[in-house]
Enzyme design. Structure first.
Site, PDB file in Angstrom:
ATOM      1  N   ILE A  30       0.849  -1.188   0.000  1.00 49.07           N
ATOM      2  CA  ILE A  30       0.000   0.000   0.000  1.00 49.07           C
ATOM      3  C   ILE A  30       0.884   1.237   0.000  1.00 49.07           C
ATOM      4  CG2 ILE A  30      -1.805   1.248   1.253  1.00 49.07           C
ATOM      5  CD1 ILE A  30      -2.527  -1.452   2.594  1.00 49.07           C
ATOM      6  N   SER A  31       0.651   2.179  -0.916  1.00 51.57           N
ATOM      7  CA  SER A  31       1.373   3.445  -0.991  1.00 51.57           C
ATOM      8  C   SER A  31       2.874   3.203  -1.159  1.00 51.57           C
ATOM      9  CB  SER A  31       1.052   4.300   0.237  1.00 51.57           C
ATOM     10  OG  SER A  31       1.568   5.607   0.086  1.00 51.57           O
ATOM     11  N   SER A  32       3.692   3.523  -0.163  1.00 54.46           N
ATOM     12  CA  SER A  32       5.118   3.222  -0.264  1.00 54.46           C
ATOM     13  C   SER A  32       5.333   1.740  -0.525  1.00 54.46           C
ATOM     14  CB  SER A  32       5.839   3.632   1.024  1.00 54.46           C
ATOM     15  OG  SER A  32       7.203   3.287   0.976  1.00 54.46           O
TER      16      SER A  32
END
Length: 418
Positions: free
Chosen positions: A143-145
């Site tokens: 998720i994200s990074s």
């Protein structure tokens, strides 16, 4: 004396099992140290279910900025899905102050470059060796990074990972910097655009000379993402369709949930080379516990086995309607649990009328295509509470008989039909 020694020595299987139990207790999150090369001082957390399958699959679940391995464990359902399907979950955890993974440095973007991907590969290698895990079934999601790291892992280690699922990420190489910064504003703002081949060349350049198979990719993004803006979604699609050698035109487009648009590239089934899900009106925090993890498993192909037998329902009802034309038909099937206990994982059995052959299906996996067929639940619809229903269906060819199946069983129990 020799006989006594032979009698005293435990069998190899028992010794292996004892070694695994010593490595990490089951059904609890455990930190593993001394797992191998780890140039950026990552931490490794591990979840091993009580009933792990022989030669289990390995899922690497990568956290977001400010997160951690334990936070990813608590905020996603992969551990509970591992309990059901018997795979092992690795949760890498960043120790640098930003708690963001390195997806920017030149070291991170090349194979064996000496940053976070090296440590994560060491974690995978440790699990493969300790648990005799299946090297052909290693997957990454984040998720994200962690989504950006998923893109990086699939780029630098295409021979390690079979597939990935990235939630709100950016293409491989988009966040690259040369000044030591972890942040690339142009990429985050969605202003970095390249041709499919240019994006693909970045991935291919991470492991020069590699000619083996490339991992499949599932991509998720919200249209209102104000952190890693939505144009990155289209750039990721460009990149991975080029890497996997499939066209830019979707092979299929559908709406699996309200506000979702799913496009598949290179094939139409659950394991297409590239699958992209756009979430209308959704921001950066798009991951929804309880719905998305199961769809990741379906894409990975990890929802078709498990250590536990399917429970026997105390009652079930099946409703089927068929629409036919010339030599084809579509059947819509609704399964209802009329019993008093939940069903976790179901198999619907039925016999196709003579001359019918299934050509496509949804909501389940159908095998074989004719005769006595079993429809096996997907990860996202396998749980049926008392009174709950699930709808599935299939398309089939016919040679004149377009009738519906006359009888159904659910996990071996005969169902009433309507």
């Amino acid at each position: 004396m020799l006989a006594a020694l032979l009698l005293a020595a435990p069998p190899a299987a028992a010794r292996d099992e004892a070694a695994r139990e010593e490595a990490a207790p089951t059904a609890t999150l455990t930190e593993i140290t001394d797992f191998g090369a780890n140039p950026s001082n990552l931490e490794m957390y591990l979840y091993v279910p009580e009933s792990v399958t022989p030669n289990p699959a390995v899922l690497v679940a990568v956290h977001y900025c400010t997160g951690s391995g334990p936070a990813m464990y608590n905020g996603t359902e992969y551990a509970s899905l591992a309990d059901r399907y018997g795979f092992i979950v690795v949760y890498p955890s960043v120790t640098r102050s930003s708690k963001c993974f390195d997806v920017s440095s030149p070291q991170a973007l090349r194979r064996g470059g000496g940053s976070d991907p090296v440590g994560i590969k060491s974690m995978v290698d440790w699990v493969l060796g300790t648990y005799d895990a299946d090297p052909k079934r290693v997957f990454a999601t984040g998720i994200s990074s962690g989504a950006m790291m998923t893109n990086v892992l699939l780029g630098v280690y295409p021979d390690v990972f079979a597939a990935g699922a990235a939630f709100a990420g950016v293409p491989f190489g988009c966040f690259a910097t040369t000044d030591g910064s972890e942040w690339n504003s142009a990429c985050a703002n969605g202003t970095v655009t390249r041709t499919p081949q240019q994006w693909g060349d970045l991935v291919r350049g991470a492991y020069p000379g590699y000619t083996g198979p490339r991992p499949r990719m599932q991509l998720w993004h919200g249209t209102e993402d104000d952190v890693l803006r939505y144009p990155n979604f289209g750039e990721e699609i460009k990149q991975w369709t080029d890497v996997l050698g499939v066209g830019q035109t979707p092979a299929s487009t559908d709406t699996p949930a309200t506000g979702w648009t799913r496009t598949r590239y290179g094939a139409t089934g659950d394991r297409a080379p590239v699958e992209a899900i756009s979430l209308q009106g959704v921001g950066h925090n798009l991951y929804a516990y309880g719905t998305m993890g199961a769809r990741v498993l379906t894409f990975f192909g990890l929802d078709g086995q498990g250590p536990a037998p399917q429970p026997q329902p105390s009652g079930c009802k099946v409703t089927v309607t068929t629409s036919a034309w010339n030599t084809g038909l579509t059947a819509s099937v609704t399964i209802t649990n009329t019993g008093s206990t939940a069903i976790n994982g179901w198999k619907l059995g039925f016999a196709l009328p003579g001359g019918q052959t299934i050509t496509n299906g949804w909501g389940a996996t159908y095998a074989p295509a004719s005769g006595a067929v079993t429809a096996t639940s997907a990860a996202y619809n396998g749980t049926l509470a008392p009174g709950a229903s699930v709808s599935i269906g299939y398309q089939a060819n016919h040679s004149g008989n377009s009738a519906s199946p006359g009888a159904f069983t659910l996990n071996g129990t005969a169902c009433t039909t309507a």
